[in-house]
Design a protein around this motif. Sequence first.
Motif, PDB file in Angstrom:
ATOM      1  N   ARG B  84      49.693 -47.023 -15.465  1.00  0.00           N
ATOM      2  CA  ARG B  84      51.092 -46.713 -15.144  1.00  0.00           C
ATOM      3  C   ARG B  84      51.614 -45.523 -15.930  1.00  0.00           C
ATOM      4  O   ARG B  84      51.376 -45.402 -17.122  1.00  0.00           O
ATOM      5  N   PHE B  86      55.427 -43.627 -16.425  1.00  0.00           N
ATOM      6  CA  PHE B  86      56.847 -43.813 -16.124  1.00  0.00           C
ATOM      7  C   PHE B  86      57.558 -42.471 -15.994  1.00  0.00           C
ATOM      8  O   PHE B  86      57.049 -41.435 -16.389  1.00  0.00           O
ATOM      9  N   ARG B  91      58.552 -43.725 -22.500  1.00  0.00           N
ATOM     10  CA  ARG B  91      58.262 -45.140 -22.208  1.00  0.00           C
ATOM     11  C   ARG B  91      56.783 -45.471 -22.149  1.00  0.00           C
ATOM     12  O   ARG B  91      56.398 -46.618 -22.296  1.00  0.00           O
ATOM     13  N   GLY B  92      55.958 -44.459 -21.921  1.00  0.00           N
ATOM     14  CA  GLY B  92      54.543 -44.755 -21.717  1.00  0.00           C
ATOM     15  C   GLY B  92      53.702 -44.760 -22.972  1.00  0.00           C
ATOM     16  O   GLY B  92      52.532 -45.140 -22.939  1.00  0.00           O
TER      17      GLY B  92
END
Lengths: 308, 261
Positions: B84, B86, B91-92
């Motif tokens: 994922r 972001f 956030r990652g």
Amino acid sequence: MSIVFALNIGSLFRSFPGNIAQGMIWGIMALGLYISYKLLNFSDLTVDGSLSTGACVTVMLIIAGVPALPAVLIAFLAGCLAGCVTGILHTVLKIAPILSGILTQIALYSINLHILGNKANQALNINEYSLLLSLRNVNMAILVILAFAVVLIGILYWFFGTEIGSSIRATGNNEQMASAQGINTNHTKVIALSLSNGIVALSGGLLAQYQGYADVGLGRGAIVIGLAAIIIGSVLFENIHKKDLNFAVALSSAVVGGILYYIAIGIVLWLKLPTNDMKLFTAILVAIFLSVPHLSFKKGKGVTNARD
Amino acid sequence: MLEIKNLYKTFNAGTINEKQALKNINLTLNNGDFVSVIGGNGAGKSTLLNAIAGSFKIDEGSIFLDGTDVTNMLEHERAKFLGRVFQDPMRGTAGNMQIEENLALANRRGQKRTLKWQLKQEERNFFKEQLRQLNLGLEDRLETKVGLLSGGQRQALTLLMATMKKPQLLLLDEHTAALDPKTAKIVLDLTVNLVEKNQLTTFMVTHNMKDALRYGNRLIMMNEGEIILDVSGEDKKKLTVNDLLDLFNQTGELNDSMILG
């Protein structure tokens, strides 16, 4: 000036060993708090209760005939249990961090009274029991506490370098990222809070032996003293070092911060300032040190510039 | 690879703010598909991505990843299938941790974590090799804290972390929207590079129609929680920005960044 000269410098220096011993015990408490406050980013008020729990469990076990070292280790486990409860309140029942800690803390007050056999305090006479440390022999006490601090820092350094320890740090740093990397953040939080309160309880067990009694009110305001130790230590070390601290050094700074805090308290007492104002003094001290990093960042220089 | 059947999601059900975010979504992604997902604000594209990632419980329907029913799996349990990235570069990655520590966390995605010491020399060498593909010089800064990197560098690192341990599906949630145009281009090119090299199935949400047309073999357009367009292969190649604008005009959903971007 005349007041200062009226004070006896000798008595100040004589108070230092005792302050160092007490400061180091609170420094160990600060090691526990470091896990929740710094690594997990969780303001955990459980510690006010779990410190007393550690003291109560240790004293009652020693009186019941358990040797002092196992007694302290069992106190550690009791603290873990308290932290686990806070963790479950927060992760399973979705109660906010501060409130989870307060609920456990309040509950522990009653539990601690039960542990002490429905008394508010319990004496532990060094003449009757064999203790690990006591204020009767302050130098020896300092060595014992130092040994505990060194072993604990070693264990924590190892643990937070392992896969599980790293996932705890990731959880505290960026929960979303931790989740995306497949980390069960509920588990990491419960583990961290358990370990944190275990260490706090252990410091309570040492404190009870050092001063020769356990008291249900022993932990009142503990979180503020622990924070003071962490913050004084980190502000000091970061400004000497000027770069990121190695994790073991960062942990050691908390213990040193505890010592400095108690020396400051010693000086305040020596100046014959009213002891009733001690909590006020502590709160102001912590507020100042909490704000120092921000004030000095604004100037873009070290902490010394905050005053300019 | 990904199979979504009759997916429904309503937020704030029964309140004045009730919002039917996803309506009867049916979608199958084949192995190696690179899907660009576009749509206006509130069209449901990010919601669909988050539904796949397990950020919330869906109301109805089912989601399969690599043949496994993940509908009732929690976010961290699904992580073993998913990489994922972001929208927000913060956030990652974990800003207070070093580059190598972040990579080590990503290298254990979907594995049980133990009391083994996390970083070993051979793993460091592997990370250096991986970082070299980014061409950002990060291979010489393994011990730098990620918080000291720029947004673009962090996003590139997040991409590497998402793809290093080959995921069954790569989820990109407007991952270049917060970057300046030049950096966005670098990160997008890097995305394509990593996707092609690892032959990843990719689900890319974007605000930018040109990007959606340029990248990927398939394009999905969403509006008000529904998929209103799903083209792939030659049909997608023939598609132009004007075609998409016409469609948007029909649905009445348009904003500046889609046209200007």
